[in-house]
Design a protein around this motif. Structure first.
Motif, PDB file in Angstrom:
ATOM      1  N   ALA B  28      13.478  -3.532  -9.595  1.00  0.00           N
ATOM      2  CA  ALA B  28      12.096  -3.128  -9.303  1.00  0.00           C
ATOM      3  C   ALA B  28      12.068  -1.753  -8.633  1.00  0.00           C
ATOM      4  O   ALA B  28      11.194  -0.931  -8.900  1.00  0.00           O
ATOM      5  CB  ALA B  28      11.444  -4.165  -8.398  1.00  0.00           C
ATOM      6  N   ILE B  29      13.067  -1.502  -7.788  1.00  0.00           N
ATOM      7  CA  ILE B  29      13.100  -0.211  -7.090  1.00  0.00           C
ATOM      8  C   ILE B  29      13.390   0.915  -8.090  1.00  0.00           C
ATOM      9  O   ILE B  29      12.743   1.961  -8.076  1.00  0.00           O
ATOM     10  CB  ILE B  29      14.148  -0.216  -5.952  1.00  0.00           C
ATOM     11  CG1 ILE B  29      13.916  -1.408  -5.001  1.00  0.00           C
ATOM     12  CG2 ILE B  29      14.078   1.093  -5.176  1.00  0.00           C
ATOM     13  CD1 ILE B  29      15.018  -1.619  -3.972  1.00  0.00           C
ATOM     14  N   THR B  32      10.367   1.593 -10.098  1.00  0.00           N
ATOM     15  CA  THR B  32       9.351   2.285  -9.293  1.00  0.00           C
ATOM     16  C   THR B  32       9.699   3.771  -9.143  1.00  0.00           C
ATOM     17  O   THR B  32       8.839   4.638  -9.304  1.00  0.00           O
ATOM     18  CB  THR B  32       9.229   1.620  -7.907  1.00  0.00           C
ATOM     19  OG1 THR B  32       8.948   0.228  -8.100  1.00  0.00           O
ATOM     20  CG2 THR B  32       8.124   2.255  -7.089  1.00  0.00           C
ATOM     21  N   ASP B 176      10.682  -4.497  -2.132  1.00  0.00           N
ATOM     22  CA  ASP B 176      10.901  -4.451  -3.576  1.00  0.00           C
ATOM     23  C   ASP B 176       9.809  -5.130  -4.397  1.00  0.00           C
ATOM     24  O   ASP B 176       9.447  -4.673  -5.455  1.00  0.00           O
ATOM     25  CB  ASP B 176      12.294  -5.024  -3.922  1.00  0.00           C
ATOM     26  CG  ASP B 176      12.519  -6.434  -3.359  1.00  0.00           C
ATOM     27  OD1 ASP B 176      11.605  -6.978  -2.726  1.00  0.00           O
ATOM     28  OD2 ASP B 176      13.641  -6.974  -3.557  1.00  0.00           O
ATOM     29  N   THR B 179       5.526  -3.367  -5.709  1.00  0.00           N
ATOM     30  CA  THR B 179       5.896  -2.061  -6.269  1.00  0.00           C
ATOM     31  C   THR B 179       4.802  -1.020  -6.111  1.00  0.00           C
ATOM     32  O   THR B 179       5.085   0.173  -6.093  1.00  0.00           O
ATOM     33  CB  THR B 179       6.302  -2.188  -7.743  1.00  0.00           C
ATOM     34  OG1 THR B 179       5.285  -2.912  -8.443  1.00  0.00           O
ATOM     35  CG2 THR B 179       7.628  -2.922  -7.884  1.00  0.00           C
ATOM     36  N   LEU B 182       5.421   0.221  -2.644  1.00  0.00           N
ATOM     37  CA  LEU B 182       6.696   0.956  -2.690  1.00  0.00           C
ATOM     38  C   LEU B 182       6.511   2.313  -3.369  1.00  0.00           C
ATOM     39  O   LEU B 182       6.969   3.341  -2.861  1.00  0.00           O
ATOM     40  CB  LEU B 182       7.739   0.108  -3.436  1.00  0.00           C
ATOM     41  CG  LEU B 182       9.117   0.727  -3.601  1.00  0.00           C
ATOM     42  CD1 LEU B 182       9.784   0.954  -2.241  1.00  0.00           C
ATOM     43  CD2 LEU B 182      10.018  -0.167  -4.462  1.00  0.00           C
ATOM     44  N   GLY B 183       5.810   2.299  -4.488  1.00  0.00           N
ATOM     45  CA  GLY B 183       5.584   3.549  -5.218  1.00  0.00           C
ATOM     46  C   GLY B 183       4.839   4.558  -4.359  1.00  0.00           C
ATOM     47  O   GLY B 183       5.177   5.747  -4.324  1.00  0.00           O
ATOM     48  N   GLN B 202      15.056  -5.503   0.273  1.00  0.00           N
ATOM     49  CA  GLN B 202      15.435  -5.786  -1.114  1.00  0.00           C
ATOM     50  C   GLN B 202      16.160  -7.110  -1.157  1.00  0.00           C
ATOM     51  O   GLN B 202      17.064  -7.371  -0.361  1.00  0.00           O
ATOM     52  CB  GLN B 202      16.330  -4.639  -1.621  1.00  0.00           C
ATOM     53  CG  GLN B 202      16.976  -4.869  -2.967  1.00  0.00           C
ATOM     54  CD  GLN B 202      18.483  -5.042  -2.852  1.00  0.00           C
ATOM     55  OE1 GLN B 202      19.126  -4.359  -2.054  1.00  0.00           O
ATOM     56  NE2 GLN B 202      19.037  -5.945  -3.643  1.00  0.00           N
TER      57      GLN B 202
END
Lengths: 634, 338
Positions: B28-29, B32, B176, B179, B182-183, B202
């Motif tokens: 996912a990271i 992103t 994580d 997203t 996170l983004g 994470q």
């Protein structure tokens, strides 16, 4: 050379010059001409002996003597005053002819206190000149130096030409009306001693007076105190009736040119700057303070207008990491250290080998293992440089032989690192780093510029495609469009550089990395043999033993002995003609300041029965020691 | 700003097969980051991703940019050298809790205080994954792992607090499974000039599965995560009725409407505050006593290391003139031999 040249006037035939012709002063002393003299200044580490020695060296160089020096100081910045561990020494050999070592045996010892006398007296030649600061011979100081009785009175010094000078008192008298504390005045007494030695060896005071002005110009009282101390020492020599002789060492007949004095660390820093300019690159020097390498960081950090960037890293590993990062970015990453620091850099060196990036690692060797003797010299990191990493991890190793050679080999290491895309370890040591010699300043126009190409063409680009001649991979600068790629410490697939665990590929890449280093032999000229190209004994040296070995060999050659020598500057790979040279001699002697590291490499590579002469005392090798070791084989 | 480059996620996907365990939070990271970097309008060739060792450190192989997978703990040192030699690049460090805080702990501190212009993404899974499940410097006390069968006896380190103490200029946290958040954080980190440190919670579904589920599960997230927003009151909960206030400098959870608490009583987040004390206090908030703050703790400006190093070179050049090698070699004292 030294040790033989400076006998007392009775036994030496020398040119007698009337004092008035040279000094024009009132001295009653006879002026005698000598060709070589070795003086050792010794005192407390706070007495300024390094400065005194450096000033004497500068002046001697400027008036045209050949010189070689050996600063020998403790690691403690200020050990307890008057104690044996706190003694600091500076030896200078100056001559009217070519000298290559700081001299085996001092002809003159200037000792500022009993501890200095105790530590250094046994080195002074018999009947040598001994100048003592008698004011320091107090009961307390004698006790601190572990003297049971006063050596001035008990006959200990009867076999030397002893001059008892109350230096502290005479200096204090000369400075008495200055607005300074007694402590501040006493701090100038080294310049009194320096002035006395200037008179005794007919040196001009001008360079030191100039230095005092530039150093203490803003502190007029301190400047005046140093000037007076210097002149008082000089005048004391001239007016006292203590000395029946003083001496002159005429100019040496050096190759014509413009000269300066240079130490190994200075020359190395200059070489890195010059090399970066020849490569048209920024030099990025990353280092963690460590004796005896820190001066390189100091010198380079002052040269920012030469496009030099310095990073004082948080530790040795960060220093090499930053240097690798700088090289990855397309500039010249260099890191400098000493033995313990090299140990810390091992893993990152492996990364540079794997990533095939240019990198120069300077290792100013010192006595080990562990912290060892930080201010003392040794050549015991050769095997660490050669093998001190995990895996099969070859890299290039260069080793200059003299302080001024550090300049040329710094340039050469940058050239090889960038041409072959590999790390280069440049091995110097404390003796080369701090030792000084006159240097005929080279004409930079005579140096070739480096041909560095950064790949920009994206057609058929492969990160581990190799140059046919050097086996180097392309050096691509991040920011180049279309050549985006990844590198790293994992094994690479041949050509593509992708991660690979393929068994045969790993063997192939291991061999390729070794072959690439082996190709550097293309850069090495024929080995110079001092003496005949065949004979009974071949002496093989590297690094700082050059002066002692070459001089010892020349003396034996003059005696008609069958001995020659070679001195290696390339330690990995070796020059390609060594096998042939070795086969032309009956015996091979390898003198080293370690337990036989080069000898081990030579024995394993060439299957020769090389014999070692090994000394690990933290001290440079003496001519007489090498000579004796050779004689035993003749 | 230069002309639009029109880069897309696909431009940043390399030809290498991604080899993390199925279900790993790293996927996912990666997705992103690949979604965010095209928005920065930086040419692809100017991106460099540098990593150390660990699961997270495989990251550069999957980005179609320049990349360097280096050695354990040292990514920040190599990035420092690169940032000095090439201030024109956008340099990203991908690291983990073991890589950055244990073996690389020293470099972490010094890289932060120097304000090297880097985007450091630290994937924190509170475990050593690549070496198959030993406790890490962020594992909680009592954590049972292969190397702590009776439980870890060590106090964990708080990465955000450490970054704060190390004088980092941009400090943030995200996770994580969210997203979007996170983004947003990564984009702000990239836009910040200087050291940007982002801790990303994470999940390691093999060796430490569910380490953050008490906080990050969608069903509990609203009550257990405090999303920090600059200039806005620190409210949380599905209805945004809960908040943080400071009483005599001590943080407390309060409810709007209870005991006379109104929105005015709720502390307002200021990521740019000169004094880092409040940001530091926020870094100490942890579940279950408090919601876990996510977002940007601190965002201040200081000249970057690369800038200062290069400016010093330029100012010395201006002062002394460009270095003349010939003069330099001559030094101060020379003499002629004829």
């Amino acid at each position: 050379m030294s040790g033989t040249a400076h006998k007392s006037s009775e036994e030496k035939s020398s040119k007698q010059v009337k004092p008035a012709e040279l000094s024009g002063g009132d001295s009653k002393a006879t002026l005698e001409e000598l060709d070589t003299v070795t003086i050792r200044f010794a005192g407390d580490s706070g007495d300024g002996m390094q400065l005194t020695g450096t000033q004497f060296t500068n002046t001697s160089a400027i008036i045209g003597n050949d010189i070689a020096t050996f600063p020998d100081f403790p690691a403690e910045i200020r050990a307890p005053a008057g104690s044996l561990p706190g003694v600091s020494g500076f030896q200078i050999n100056f001559s009217s002819h070519d000298v290559r070592t700081p001299g085996d045996v001092p002809n003159v010892l200037v000792a500022m206190n009993p501890a200095a006398l105790k530590v250094h007296l046994h080195d002074l030649e018999k009947n040598g000149i001994l100048i003592l600061n008698t004011d320091a011979f107090t009961e307390v100081n004698l006790k601190k130096a572990s003297y049971k009785s006063n050596p001035l009175k008990d006959g200990t010094l009867s076999s030397y030409r002893l001059f008892e000078v109350p230096i502290t008192a005479l200096n204090g008298e000369a400075l008495k009306d200055l607005p300074l504390s007694k402590k501040e005045m006493d701090r100038c007494k080294n310049f009194f001693a320096l002035g006395l030695m200037y008179w005794m060896y007919s040196r001009t005071m001008d360079p030191t007076l100039k230095w005092i002005e530039s150093k203490f110009g803003k502190k007029p009282d301190i400047a005046e105190a140093n000037r007076r101390a210097l002149k008082a020492g000089y005048n004391f020599g001239e007016t006292t009736e203590m000395f029946s002789h003083h001496f002159n060492v005429p100019q040496a007949k050096l190759t014509p040119g413009t000269y300066r004095q240079v130490t190994g660390n200075q020359a190395l820093a200059l070489g890195l700057v010059a090399g970066a300019q020849f490569a048209r690159k920024s030099l990025i020097y990353c280092s963690y303070p460590i004796t005896p390498a820190s001066d390189i960081l100091h010198d380079l950090s002052a040269l920012k207008n030469f496009d030099v960037k310095t990073i004082q890293a948080e530790d040795e590993i960060a220093a090499i990491g930053a240097a690798i990062g700088a090289s990855f970015g397309g500039q010249l990453g260099v890191t400098g250290t000493s033995g313990p620091g090299l140990a810390l850099k091992s893993e990152a060196l492996g990364l540079a080998v794997m990533a095939e990036l240019p990198l120069v690692v300077v290792n100013v060797q010192r006595a080990g293992p562990s912290t060892g003797m930080p201010t003392k010299t040794e050549q015991a990191d050769l095997l660490q440089a050669m093998f001190g990493r995990n895996g099969e991890c070859p890299l290039a190793i260069l080793a200059p032989a003299t302080p001024s050679e550090c300049f040329f080999y710094a340039i050469e290491s940058l050239r090889i690192a960038t041409k072959y895309m590999c790390p280069v370890i440049l091995l110097t040591d404390g003796f080369l780093a701090n030792g000084a010699e006159p240097w005929a300043i080279p004409d930079i126009e005579t140096f070739k510029k480096f041909e560095i190409k950064h790949l920009v063409d994206a057609n058929n680009f492969q990160p581990y495609q190799r140059d046919d001649k050097t086996l180097a991979r392309p050096w691509v600068m991040p920011g180049t469009k279309g050549l985006e790629h990844r590198i790293g410490g994992l094994e690479k697939q041949d050509i593509t550089g992708n991660v690979s665990y393929d068994p045969e590929n790993h063997e192939k890449m291991t061999k390729l990395r070794a072959s690439k280093i082996e190709r550097i032999t293309q850069e090495i000229g024929d080995t110079v043999i001092s003496g005949k190209s065949s004979g009974k004994v071949l002496v093989v040296g590297w690094g700082n033993t050059y002066g002692a070995i070459t001089t010892a060999v020349e003396r034996l050659q003059k005696e008609g002995k069958s001995v020659s020598s070679i001195h290696l500057r390339h330690l990995n790979p070796f020059p390609k003609d060594l096998e042939k040279i070795f086969s032309s001699f009956e015996k091979i002697l390898v003198p080293e300041i370690n337990m036989g590291q080069l000898r081990m490499l030579l024995r394993s590579k060439y299957l020769v029965d090389a014999i070692g002469y090994n000394k690990v005392q933290g001290q440079p090798m003496k001519i007489s020691e090498v000579k004796k070791a050779i004689e035993e084989l003749l | 700003m230069s002309a639009q480059l029109n880069l897309s996620r696909e431009d940043f996907v390399s030809d290498q097969e991604v080899r993390w365990c199925p279900g790993c939070g790293d996927y996912a990271i990666l997705a992103t980051v690949q979604r965010v970097v095209p928005k920065l309008n930086i040419p692809r060739e100017n991106f460099v991703f540098i990593s150390g060792i660990g699961c997270s450190s495989r990251f550069p192989y999957y980005m179609n940019t320049y990349g360097f997978h280096t050695i354990h703990g040292r990514a920040m040192t190599i990035s420092t050298g690169l940032a000095v030699s090439r201030p024109d690049l956008s340099i990203w460090v991908i690291t983990g809790d073991g890589d950055a805080l244990s073996i690389g702990g020293n470099h972490f501190i010094h890289c932060m205080r120097r304000n090297v212009n880097l985007n450091v993404l630290m994937f924190n899974n509170r475990i050593y994954g690549l070496t198959k499940g030993q406790y890490s410097p962020t594992s909680e006390v009592g954590k049972k792992t292969k190397s702590t069968p009776y439980g870890s006896v060590e106090q964990p380190v708080n990465a955000i607090s450490l970054a704060m103490a190390s004088e980092a200029t941009f400090i943030a946290r995200s996770f994580d499974v969210h997203t979007n958040h996170l983004g947003g954080v990564i984009q702000r980190a990239a836009e910040h000039k200087g050291m940007s440190f982002v801790e990303v919670y994470q999940n390691c579904n093999i060796f430490n599965d569910g380490a953050f589920k008490d906080i990050t599960e969608r069903s509990v997230r609203d009550d257990r995560v405090l999303e920090l927003e600059h200039g806005k009151p620190m409210l949380f909960g599905a209805e945004k009725k809960k908040g943080i206030c400071f009483e005599n400098g001590v943080p407390r959870v309060v409810k709007i409407g209870e005991n006379g608490v109104t929105e005015k009583d709720i502390a307002v987040h200021d990521e740019t505050g000169e004094n880092p004390a409040i940001a530091y206090m926020l870094s100490r908030l942890d579940y279950p006593e408090f919601p876990v703050p996510m977002g940007i703790f601190r965002n201040v400006l200081r000249p970057t290391y690369g800038e200062i190093v290069n400016e010093q070179v330029e100012s010395v050049k201006a002062q002394k003139g460009k270095g003349d090698l010939r003069k330099l070699l001559r030094g101060t004292d020379t003499w002629e031999v004829k």
